[in-house]
Design a protein around this motif. Structure first.
Motif, PDB file in Angstrom:
ATOM      1  N   ARG A 167       0.966  -0.966  -0.285  1.00 19.27           N
ATOM      2  CA  ARG A 167      -0.201   0.499  -0.246  1.00 19.27           C
ATOM      3  C   ARG A 167       0.915   1.094  -0.017  1.00 19.27           C
ATOM      4  O   ARG A 167       0.139   2.524   0.219  1.00 19.27           O
ATOM      5  N   GLY A 168       2.144   0.960  -0.164  1.00 17.09           N
ATOM      6  CA  GLY A 168       2.906   2.175  -0.538  1.00 17.09           C
ATOM      7  C   GLY A 168       3.369   2.653   0.886  1.00 17.09           C
ATOM      8  O   GLY A 168       4.058   3.645   1.191  1.00 17.09           O
ATOM      9  N   LEU A 169       3.150   2.160   1.931  1.00 15.00           N
ATOM     10  CA  LEU A 169       3.728   2.355   3.379  1.00 15.00           C
ATOM     11  C   LEU A 169       5.147   1.674   3.884  1.00 15.00           C
ATOM     12  O   LEU A 169       5.301   0.698   2.912  1.00 15.00           O
ATOM     13  N   GLY A 170       5.593   2.440   4.739  1.00 16.10           N
ATOM     14  CA  GLY A 170       7.528   1.774   5.204  1.00 16.10           C
ATOM     15  C   GLY A 170       7.499   1.122   7.039  1.00 16.10           C
ATOM     16  O   GLY A 170       6.316   2.126   7.443  1.00 16.10           O
ATOM     17  N   THR A 171       8.231   0.137   6.840  1.00 11.56           N
ATOM     18  CA  THR A 171       8.422  -0.619   7.950  1.00 11.56           C
ATOM     19  C   THR A 171       9.828  -1.250   8.288  1.00 11.56           C
ATOM     20  O   THR A 171      10.209  -0.617   7.633  1.00 11.56           O
ATOM     21  N   VAL A 172       9.652  -1.057   9.448  1.00  9.78           N
ATOM     22  CA  VAL A 172      11.470  -1.353  10.080  1.00  9.78           C
ATOM     23  C   VAL A 172      11.100  -2.202  11.181  1.00  9.78           C
ATOM     24  O   VAL A 172      10.782  -1.204  12.672  1.00  9.78           O
ATOM     25  N   TRP A 173      11.458  -3.320  11.608  1.00  8.14           N
ATOM     26  CA  TRP A 173      11.550  -3.512  13.095  1.00  8.14           C
ATOM     27  C   TRP A 173      12.500  -3.727  13.632  1.00  8.14           C
ATOM     28  O   TRP A 173      13.784  -3.912  14.063  1.00  8.14           O
ATOM     29  N   THR A 174      12.081  -2.775  15.001  1.00 12.50           N
ATOM     30  CA  THR A 174      13.026  -2.730  16.068  1.00 12.50           C
ATOM     31  C   THR A 174      12.779  -3.137  17.542  1.00 12.50           C
ATOM     32  O   THR A 174      11.346  -3.106  17.491  1.00 12.50           O
ATOM     33  N   THR A 175      14.047  -3.093  18.122  1.00  9.82           N
ATOM     34  CA  THR A 175      13.727  -3.763  18.814  1.00  9.82           C
ATOM     35  C   THR A 175      14.559  -2.928  20.346  1.00  9.82           C
ATOM     36  O   THR A 175      13.786  -3.308  21.544  1.00  9.82           O
ATOM     37  N   PRO A 176      15.152  -2.157  20.307  1.00 13.87           N
ATOM     38  CA  PRO A 176      15.569  -0.861  21.497  1.00 13.87           C
ATOM     39  C   PRO A 176      14.555  -1.184  22.867  1.00 13.87           C
ATOM     40  O   PRO A 176      15.330  -1.317  23.853  1.00 13.87           O
ATOM     41  N   HIS A 177      13.124  -0.986  22.803  1.00 15.69           N
ATOM     42  CA  HIS A 177      12.939  -0.260  23.687  1.00 15.69           C
ATOM     43  C   HIS A 177      12.229  -1.585  24.637  1.00 15.69           C
ATOM     44  O   HIS A 177      11.775  -1.343  25.586  1.00 15.69           O
ATOM     45  N   LEU A 178      13.436  -2.521  24.085  1.00 15.80           N
ATOM     46  CA  LEU A 178      12.063  -3.982  24.940  1.00 15.80           C
ATOM     47  C   LEU A 178      13.336  -3.518  25.918  1.00 15.80           C
ATOM     48  O   LEU A 178      13.206  -4.511  26.977  1.00 15.80           O
ATOM     49  N   ASN A 179      14.609  -3.369  26.312  1.00 12.08           N
ATOM     50  CA  ASN A 179      15.407  -2.433  27.289  1.00 12.08           C
ATOM     51  C   ASN A 179      14.848  -2.108  28.348  1.00 12.08           C
ATOM     52  O   ASN A 179      14.913  -1.888  29.242  1.00 12.08           O
ATOM     53  N   CYS A 180      13.500  -1.390  27.575  1.00 14.55           N
ATOM     54  CA  CYS A 180      12.841  -0.789  29.016  1.00 14.55           C
ATOM     55  C   CYS A 180      11.850  -0.821  29.113  1.00 14.55           C
ATOM     56  O   CYS A 180      10.852  -0.179  29.032  1.00 14.55           O
ATOM     57  N   GLU A 181      11.445  -2.584  28.354  1.00 14.42           N
ATOM     58  CA  GLU A 181       9.701  -2.670  28.541  1.00 14.42           C
ATOM     59  C   GLU A 181       8.721  -2.740  29.479  1.00 14.42           C
ATOM     60  O   GLU A 181       7.692  -2.381  29.381  1.00 14.42           O
ATOM     61  N   ARG A 182       9.112  -2.743  31.110  1.00 11.72           N
ATOM     62  CA  ARG A 182       8.432  -2.701  32.151  1.00 11.72           C
ATOM     63  C   ARG A 182       7.724  -1.305  31.816  1.00 11.72           C
ATOM     64  O   ARG A 182       6.482  -1.102  32.035  1.00 11.72           O
ATOM     65  N   GLU A 183       8.624  -0.524  31.715  1.00  8.07           N
ATOM     66  CA  GLU A 183       8.144   0.873  31.226  1.00  8.07           C
ATOM     67  C   GLU A 183       7.262   1.625  30.139  1.00  8.07           C
ATOM     68  O   GLU A 183       5.754   1.699  30.097  1.00  8.07           O
ATOM     69  N   ALA A 184       7.952   0.845  28.840  1.00  5.61           N
ATOM     70  CA  ALA A 184       6.922   0.765  27.940  1.00  5.61           C
ATOM     71  C   ALA A 184       5.384   0.129  28.158  1.00  5.61           C
ATOM     72  O   ALA A 184       4.679   0.650  27.819  1.00  5.61           O
ATOM     73  N   ALA A 185       5.338  -0.637  29.311  1.00  2.88           N
ATOM     74  CA  ALA A 185       3.704  -1.789  28.954  1.00  2.88           C
ATOM     75  C   ALA A 185       3.438  -0.944  30.297  1.00  2.88           C
ATOM     76  O   ALA A 185       1.762  -0.420  29.856  1.00  2.88           O
ATOM     77  N   THR A 186       3.941  -0.180  31.036  1.00  2.00           N
ATOM     78  CA  THR A 186       2.870   0.761  32.213  1.00  2.00           C
ATOM     79  C   THR A 186       2.161   2.296  30.832  1.00  2.00           C
ATOM     80  O   THR A 186       1.420   2.604  31.536  1.00  2.00           O
ATOM     81  N   LEU A 187       2.953   2.515  29.930  1.00  2.39           N
ATOM     82  CA  LEU A 187       2.857   3.071  29.630  1.00  2.39           C
ATOM     83  C   LEU A 187       1.963   2.802  28.511  1.00  2.39           C
ATOM     84  O   LEU A 187       0.987   4.115  27.860  1.00  2.39           O
ATOM     85  N   LEU A 188       2.061   1.801  27.983  1.00  2.00           N
ATOM     86  CA  LEU A 188       0.828   1.498  26.853  1.00  2.00           C
ATOM     87  C   LEU A 188       0.000   1.106  27.543  1.00  2.00           C
ATOM     88  O   LEU A 188      -2.078   0.506  26.651  1.00  2.00           O
ATOM     89  N   GLY A 189      -0.849   0.921  29.377  1.00  2.00           N
ATOM     90  CA  GLY A 189      -1.782  -0.394  29.807  1.00  2.00           C
ATOM     91  C   GLY A 189      -1.654  -1.737  29.590  1.00  2.00           C
ATOM     92  O   GLY A 189      -2.629  -1.753  29.570  1.00  2.00           O
ATOM     93  N   LEU A 190      -0.532  -1.987  29.336  1.00  2.00           N
ATOM     94  CA  LEU A 190      -0.272  -3.442  28.593  1.00  2.00           C
ATOM     95  C   LEU A 190      -0.107  -4.221  30.034  1.00  2.00           C
ATOM     96  O   LEU A 190       1.537  -3.789  31.545  1.00  2.00           O
ATOM     97  N   PRO A 191      -0.553  -5.606  30.779  1.00  2.00           N
ATOM     98  CA  PRO A 191      -0.419  -5.942  31.620  1.00  2.00           C
ATOM     99  C   PRO A 191       1.034  -6.899  30.931  1.00  2.00           C
ATOM    100  O   PRO A 191       1.141  -8.001  30.822  1.00  2.00           O
TER     101      PRO A 191
END
Length: 228
Positions: A167-191
């Motif tokens: 559809r003309g969209l670009g993506t890229v797989w990245t993982t650095p935020h997983l070093n702060c996964e618990r904080e990201a879970a809090t930010l996103l409301g994830l259990p």
């Protein structure tokens, strides 16, 4: 190969054959257009295709979290940047690699494109965080169970990325935020204990739609018949 520019309404498929789609879906960092919003319906169309991907025992236990709110995007991008410089993050490119044909120049190109992404990540209109639901994080402790867990979400993510490219969209797989996964879970409301984040994938229209197949080693170097 040459592909047509996507129409102004940004809602039509590119005219790509299956081989062209598979051969030209690249990790896009430099050519993400941060000036144009991505309609929610386009994201839903790509996700509907992702739902057709296989998963272990057909349980379909993955979820996609699309982050579009500017403030939340900035906060998530900050966690990603922090994770990129975390002591837990890999600091070198030592180890096995089949990129000997690009050698130092190849790593420089990747580093340059990564540096560009660092500067614009919070401006990318959509940040996708794919997740997999688990009974507990102990599922990631042994290789067999872990393979089934990742195998139940990664095909869907790749299907989404292919649908986005078409559809003309670009993506890229990245993982650095997983070093702060618990904080990201809090930010996103994830259990946190029962939902594992897999990646952070920027999603945006691309600047131009023509991408070429990447250079790879001959297929005979990666294929083994009957034994290693």
């Amino acid at each position: 190969m040459s592909q047509p520019e996507i129409p102004d309404d940004r809602g039509h498929l590119l005219h790509l054959t299956p081989d062209e789609l598979l051969g030209t879906t690249r990790a896009v960092r430099r050519r993400l257009d941060v000036t144009k919003p991505v309609p929610r319906e386009v994201l839903l169309d790509c996700t509907r295709l992702a739902q057709q991907a296989p998963s272990g025992r057909n349980r379909q236990r993955w979820d996609f979290v699309f982050v579009t709110d500017p403030a939340r995007r900035r906060a998530l991008a900050d966690l990603w940047r922090r994770g990129l410089t975390s002591p837990a993050a890999p600091q070198s490119h030592e180890g096995p690699s089949r990129h000997d044909f690009t050698a130092e120049s190849g790593w420089h190109a990747i580093a340059d494109s990564l540096h560009h992404l660092v500067g614009i990540l919070d401006q990318v209109p959509v940040l996708l965080v794919p997740c997999i639901r688990v009974g507990s994080r102990a599922e990631l402790d042994d290789p067999a169970t872990q393979a089934g867990t990742w195998g139940s979400v990664l095909p869907a993510v790749w299907s989404f990325m292919l649908a986005a490219r078409s559809r003309g969209l670009g993506t890229v797989w990245t993982t650095p935020h997983l070093n702060c996964e618990r904080e990201a879970a809090t930010l996103l409301g994830l259990p946190y204990e029962t939902t594992v984040q897999c990646a952070l994938i920027p999603v945006a229209w691309t600047v131009g739609t023509e991408f070429k197949p990447a250079r790879r080693v001959p297929v005979t170097e990666v294929v083994h018949w009957d034994h290693w």
